[in-house]
Enzyme design. Structure first.
Site, PDB file in Angstrom:
ATOM      1  CG  HIS A  19     -16.502 -36.406  -6.330  1.00 28.29           C
ATOM      2  ND1 HIS A  19     -16.650 -35.853  -5.091  1.00 28.29           N
ATOM      3  CD2 HIS A  19     -15.655 -37.473  -6.158  1.00 28.29           C
ATOM      4  CE1 HIS A  19     -15.938 -36.555  -4.208  1.00 28.29           C
ATOM      5  NE2 HIS A  19     -15.326 -37.529  -4.840  1.00 28.29           N
ATOM      6  CG  HIS A  42      -5.966 -43.849  -1.960  1.00 29.52           C
ATOM      7  ND1 HIS A  42      -5.465 -44.392  -3.113  1.00 29.52           N
ATOM      8  CD2 HIS A  42      -4.912 -43.704  -1.112  1.00 29.52           C
ATOM      9  CE1 HIS A  42      -4.156 -44.571  -2.963  1.00 29.52           C
ATOM     10  NE2 HIS A  42      -3.802 -44.160  -1.762  1.00 29.52           N
ATOM     11  CB  SER A 105     -15.201 -41.329  -5.230  1.00 21.66           C
ATOM     12  OG  SER A 105     -14.328 -41.492  -4.149  1.00 21.66           O
ATOM     13  CD  GLU A 123      -9.736 -45.363   3.882  1.00 23.84           C
ATOM     14  OE1 GLU A 123      -9.856 -44.681   2.851  1.00 23.84           O
ATOM     15  OE2 GLU A 123      -8.884 -45.126   4.767  1.00 23.84           O
ATOM     16  CG  ASP A 148      -1.006 -50.218  -0.206  1.00 18.83           C
ATOM     17  OD1 ASP A 148      -1.610 -49.356  -0.883  1.00 18.83           O
ATOM     18  OD2 ASP A 148       0.225 -50.363  -0.234  1.00 18.83           O
ATOM     19  N   GLY A 149      -4.496 -49.895  -1.224  1.00 23.90           N
ATOM     20  CA  GLY A 149      -5.132 -49.918  -2.540  1.00 23.90           C
ATOM     21  C   GLY A 149      -4.150 -49.886  -3.693  1.00 23.90           C
ATOM     22  CG  ASP A 169      -9.052 -39.163  -4.208  1.00 24.68           C
ATOM     23  OD1 ASP A 169      -8.261 -38.201  -4.325  1.00 24.68           O
ATOM     24  OD2 ASP A 169     -10.132 -39.082  -3.591  1.00 24.68           O
TER      25      ASP A 169
HETATM   26  N1  SAM Z   1     -11.779 -40.990  -2.789  1.00 23.40           N
HETATM   27  C1  SAM Z   1     -12.505 -40.406  -1.664  1.00 23.40           C
HETATM   28  C2  SAM Z   1     -13.609 -39.514  -2.206  1.00 23.40           C
HETATM   29  O1  SAM Z   1     -13.380 -38.833  -3.220  1.00 23.40           O
HETATM   30  O2  SAM Z   1     -14.696 -39.526  -1.632  1.00 23.40           O
HETATM   31  C3  SAM Z   1     -11.577 -39.637  -0.761  1.00 23.40           C
HETATM   32  C4  SAM Z   1     -10.355 -40.395  -0.334  1.00 23.40           C
HETATM   33  S1  SAM Z   1      -9.247 -39.499   0.700  1.00 23.40           S
HETATM   34  C5  SAM Z   1      -8.610 -38.283  -0.365  1.00 23.40           C
HETATM   35  C6  SAM Z   1      -7.883 -40.612   0.841  1.00 23.40           C
HETATM   36  C7  SAM Z   1      -8.131 -41.827   1.708  1.00 23.40           C
HETATM   37  O3  SAM Z   1      -7.107 -42.791   1.431  1.00 23.40           O
HETATM   38  C8  SAM Z   1      -8.087 -41.592   3.206  1.00 23.40           C
HETATM   39  O4  SAM Z   1      -9.298 -42.020   3.785  1.00 23.40           O
HETATM   40  C9  SAM Z   1      -6.919 -42.462   3.713  1.00 23.40           C
HETATM   41  O5  SAM Z   1      -7.178 -43.072   4.959  1.00 23.40           O
HETATM   42  C10 SAM Z   1      -6.822 -43.498   2.628  1.00 23.40           C
HETATM   43  N2  SAM Z   1      -5.496 -44.130   2.400  1.00 23.40           N
HETATM   44  C11 SAM Z   1      -4.268 -43.595   2.570  1.00 23.40           C
HETATM   45  N3  SAM Z   1      -3.313 -44.444   2.115  1.00 23.40           N
HETATM   46  C12 SAM Z   1      -3.960 -45.524   1.620  1.00 23.40           C
HETATM   47  C13 SAM Z   1      -3.562 -46.712   0.966  1.00 23.40           C
HETATM   48  N4  SAM Z   1      -2.255 -46.974   0.719  1.00 23.40           N
HETATM   49  N5  SAM Z   1      -4.489 -47.599   0.561  1.00 23.40           N
HETATM   50  C14 SAM Z   1      -5.807 -47.370   0.818  1.00 23.40           C
HETATM   51  N6  SAM Z   1      -6.271 -46.256   1.418  1.00 23.40           N
HETATM   52  C15 SAM Z   1      -5.362 -45.341   1.812  1.00 23.40           C
END
Ligand code: SAM
Length: 285
Positions: A19, A42, A105, A123, A148-149, A169
């Protein structure tokens, strides 16, 4: 398989690193009037209650933000980041501010961007997506995608303004995620060669991290900065000892600001004086 939930980890040393880089990159993008796009692959839940049972179970925020929140003599970039976390806790002049919430984030990006800057957040997890929707509310030029991001972000590139930041992330729950991120970065860079891409990685197995960095260099993508913060020495794969970020097309100010902040952070967040850090060019401009 989506078992990772960031609420157990919010505000830990890895969030501090990620961050802080995010704040630095967004602040730099805001120095020009021209709009920029922010895309996050993510996003997680957006904002976290540090008094909730999940956060209290591991109390990981004590390895990160807790050690900085009331600091007075912070390096410039650390102060900028802590200021954003304090603002998310209702920082008010003349009153003691308590750390109760940790902005993820998405919350940081929403606070830093201007009304003209579009935000797209991906997400996949239904529960986390519902929390993200609640945390973000309705805001102009904000789009939330339950998708899927790594795949979805490609369709948004290049952004109309040709200025932008993509934050990648993942939780790296599976071994294949490093390869999936690498493929996504190559595709994103082909479409948007001038965009900034910031990729977070955990240090759990050192060899895996180094192999990932080597693979990124082998793509021949230029202009990559690597920053890393390790509160503990490398372990043997039994837990996260540190984390890093690889930044493609970093803001020119990032290397200097991180160079000032990271040695200080390695001391303050380092466990028993064993902290370390690095700021290095992985690929030249
Ligand atoms: N970026 C956030 C922050 O810093 O506040 C934290 C994100 S956390 C590390 C990862 C997230 O990605 C989880 O909530 C999970 O459900 C999600 N996730 C996992 N695979 C994903 C994908 N292929 N596309 C989108 N989201 C996904």
């Amino acid at each position: 398989m989506l078992s990772y939930q960031h609420r157990y980890h919010a505000g830990n040393h890895a969030d501090v690193l990620k961050h802080m880089v995010l704040v630095a990159l967004l602040e730099h993008l805001c120095t020009k009037d021209k709009p920029f796009s922010y895309v996050e692959t993510h996003a997680g839940a957006g904002c976290y209650d540090l008094e909730a049972p999940e956060a209290q179970r591991l109390r990981e925020h004590e390895t990160g933000i807790v050690k900085l929140f009331d600091g007075t003599d912070l390096p410039e970039l650390v102060a900028a980041y802590v200021g954003r976390v304090r603002a998310a806790n209702g920082d008010a002049a003349g009153e003691r501010t308590l750390l109760k919430r940790y902005p993820g984030s998405p919350a940081l990006a929403l606070a830093l961007r201007r009304p003209q800057d579009p935000i797209d957040l991906f997400e996949l997890h239904p529960g986390e997506f519902a929390l993200l929707s609640d945390a973000c509310g309705a805001a102009p030029r904000l789009r939330l995608h339950q998708a899927d991001g790594l795949e979805g972000c490609i369709g948004l590139l290049p952004p109309p303004s040709r200025r932008g930041l993509i934050l990648v992330d993942p939780s790296y729950e599976t071994r294949t995620e490093f390869d999936a991120v690498l493929r996504m970065v190559q595709r994103a860079h082909r479409r948007f060669a001038t965009g900034t891409i910031a990729i977070w990685y955990p240090v759990v197995v050192r060899q895996r991290v180094e192999a990932f960095c080597r693979s990124l260099v082998q793509t021949a993508i230029p202009d990559i900065l690597r920053v890393e913060l390790n509160p503990l020495p490398d372990g043997e794969g039994r837990g996260m000892t540190g984390s890093g970020m690889l930044v493609v097309n970093p803001a020119w100010t990032l290397e200097r600001r991180m160079g000032e902040a990271l040695p200080w952070l390695a001391q303050v967040l380092g466990d028993d004086g064993r902290g370390s850090c690095r700021v290095e060019r992985l690929a030249a401009e």
